[in-house]
Design an enzyme around this catalytic site. Structure first.
Site, PDB file in Angstrom:
ATOM      1  N   HIS A  45      -9.428 -12.528   6.797  1.00 17.59           N
ATOM      2  CA  HIS A  45     -10.030 -12.484   8.132  1.00 17.59           C
ATOM      3  C   HIS A  45     -10.027 -11.068   8.700  1.00 17.59           C
ATOM      4  O   HIS A  45     -10.936 -10.702   9.445  1.00 17.59           O
ATOM      5  CB  HIS A  45      -9.298 -13.443   9.070  1.00 17.59           C
ATOM      6  CG  HIS A  45      -9.734 -14.873   8.915  1.00 17.59           C
ATOM      7  ND1 HIS A  45     -10.085 -15.673   9.974  1.00 17.59           N
ATOM      8  CD2 HIS A  45      -9.893 -15.643   7.814  1.00 17.59           C
ATOM      9  CE1 HIS A  45     -10.449 -16.869   9.532  1.00 17.59           C
ATOM     10  NE2 HIS A  45     -10.319 -16.876   8.221  1.00 17.59           N
ATOM     11  N   GLU A 100      -9.370  -9.881  18.552  1.00 20.11           N
ATOM     12  CA  GLU A 100      -9.880 -10.674  17.418  1.00 20.11           C
ATOM     13  C   GLU A 100      -9.081 -11.948  17.175  1.00 20.11           C
ATOM     14  O   GLU A 100      -9.633 -13.018  16.940  1.00 20.11           O
ATOM     15  CB  GLU A 100      -9.823  -9.843  16.123  1.00 20.11           C
ATOM     16  CG  GLU A 100     -10.990  -8.951  15.857  1.00 20.11           C
ATOM     17  CD  GLU A 100     -10.793  -8.169  14.560  1.00 20.11           C
ATOM     18  OE1 GLU A 100     -10.301  -8.750  13.573  1.00 20.11           O
ATOM     19  OE2 GLU A 100     -11.124  -6.981  14.540  1.00 20.11           O
ATOM     20  N   ASP A 160      -8.587  -3.059   8.542  1.00 21.44           N
ATOM     21  CA  ASP A 160      -8.019  -2.048   9.442  1.00 21.44           C
ATOM     22  C   ASP A 160      -6.949  -2.609  10.370  1.00 21.44           C
ATOM     23  O   ASP A 160      -6.598  -1.977  11.370  1.00 21.44           O
ATOM     24  CB  ASP A 160      -9.125  -1.392  10.275  1.00 21.44           C
ATOM     25  CG  ASP A 160      -9.806  -2.368  11.233  1.00 21.44           C
ATOM     26  OD1 ASP A 160      -9.527  -3.590  11.139  1.00 21.44           O
ATOM     27  OD2 ASP A 160     -10.599  -1.922  12.073  1.00 21.44           O
ATOM     28  N   THR A 216      -6.156 -22.061  -3.172  1.00 18.71           N
ATOM     29  CA  THR A 216      -5.152 -22.754  -3.976  1.00 18.71           C
ATOM     30  C   THR A 216      -3.809 -22.778  -3.245  1.00 18.71           C
ATOM     31  O   THR A 216      -2.909 -23.537  -3.604  1.00 18.71           O
ATOM     32  CB  THR A 216      -4.985 -22.070  -5.356  1.00 18.71           C
ATOM     33  OG1 THR A 216      -4.079 -22.826  -6.148  1.00 18.71           O
ATOM     34  CG2 THR A 216      -4.447 -20.651  -5.233  1.00 18.71           C
TER      35      THR A 216
END
Length: 323
Positions: free
Chosen positions: A65, A87, A73, A196
């Site tokens: 993400h 974010e 960054d 997984t």
């Protein structure tokens, strides 16, 4: 010059700039300032891993993400303030488990506890190393990481929409999104194999269970999911993305797809779509082949949108706040 040509040139310039930054990453970037940084981070991640296995999926998920929004960054680590919704608080990131953030925080503290390393190693690089170490602790491949990223100077929730793939994405949508980050369809399938490990909230696949079960789901698996995620289930309830070997980073994810046991529709379509099925079949047969493809893909992912110039970023003293 036509608008179309101008747009193509702009994309080419951006791509060239990104390639220059990525080329400045080096495996030995910290050799002169914090030579033991990888061992320090590995130790911190191992300690967190011993506390909870959720560390693995949470850290891998966090890295993905981060890189897809504003590049790798550490912008996803920034906490919101009264003046800025960051974010991490965007709708698409609310599913990120706190253990991923805590892994980076603990690793940063361990690095900064060494005087010569204090505030010399970026949070972005710590996240890259922690992701590699978490994967290895779960039995996945260990690989060399490229270092030298700076931490970004911006983090806004408004920058997230359109950058992350919703679980209802089609193969074409997934392929296009990954292509914007310089990743191929094969890379996309390999990185999807990161499912997984980790958990998914019932809400992310509820539409596959009711009012009728998605026909691409194994009937037995659908019934199991319906029992785990009944109507009006607690929104915090989560299910392992790989219900067969949830604690192992392996190729079971691809075997699950063959059996109609992909948790998200964007997982299962990798098998149901004939364009991607051969790759799923190949990696279901060979864990070694999947490991090689995954290392290639995650290395490429780690180069997305990196900042290496002081005008683009710095090394944060606190991973959750700008300096």
């Amino acid at each position: 010059m036509s608008p179309a040509v101008a747009a193509l040139l702009a994309v080419a310039v951006l791509a060239a700039s990104a390639n220059v930054c990525a080329a400045q990453l080096r495996r030995d970037h910290y050799a002169g300032v914090c030579p033991d940084v990888e061992a320090i981070v590995r130790g911190a991640v191992a300690k967190k891993f011993q506390q909870t296995f959720i560390t693995v999926g949470a850290t891998v998920h966090l890295f993905f993400h981060d890189c897809f929004v504003e590049g790798c960054d550490a912008s996803v680590l920034i906490a919101s303030t009264a003046n800025n919704t960051a974010e991490k608080d965007s709708t698409a990131n609310l599913s990120l488990a706190g253990d991923g953030f805590d892994t980076v925080i603990k690793a940063k503290a361990a690095v900064d506890a060494v005087p010569q390393c204090r505030n010399r190693v970026s949070c972005a690089d710590i996240l890259v190393m922690a992701t590699r170490d978490a994967i290895a602790l779960a039995g996945g491949p260990s690989y060399a990481v490229e270092l030298g990223r700076l931490d970004g100077l911006s983090s806004t929730a408004s920058s997230v929409p359109g950058k992350l793939a919703p679980p209802t994405s089609s193969l074409d949508q997934l392929t296009a999104l990954f292509a914007t980050n310089g990743l191929s369809q094969t890379d996309m399938i390999a990185l999807s194999g990161g499912h997984t490990v980790g958990l998914a909230h019932c809400s992310t696949f509820a539409g596959r269970l009711r009012p009728t079960a998605d026909p691409t789901l194994s009937p037995r698996f659908a019934a199991q999911l319906q029992a785990w995620c009944p109507p009006n289930v607690d929104p915090r309830t989560a299910v392992p993305m790989d219900t067969v070997t949830p604690r192992a980073f392996d190729n079971q994810y691809f075997k699950n797809l063959q059996g109609g046991m992909g948790l998200l529709s964007s997982d299962q379509l990798l098998f149901t779509d004939p364009r991607s099925r051969p790759t799923v079949d190949a990696w279901a047969r060979s864990g070694a082949a999947f490991d090689r493809a995954f290392v290639t893909a995650i290395t490429k992912l780690g180069r997305v949108g990196v900042k290496t110039d002081a005008s683009q970023g710095n090394i944060r003293h606190n991973c959750a706040a700008f300096n």
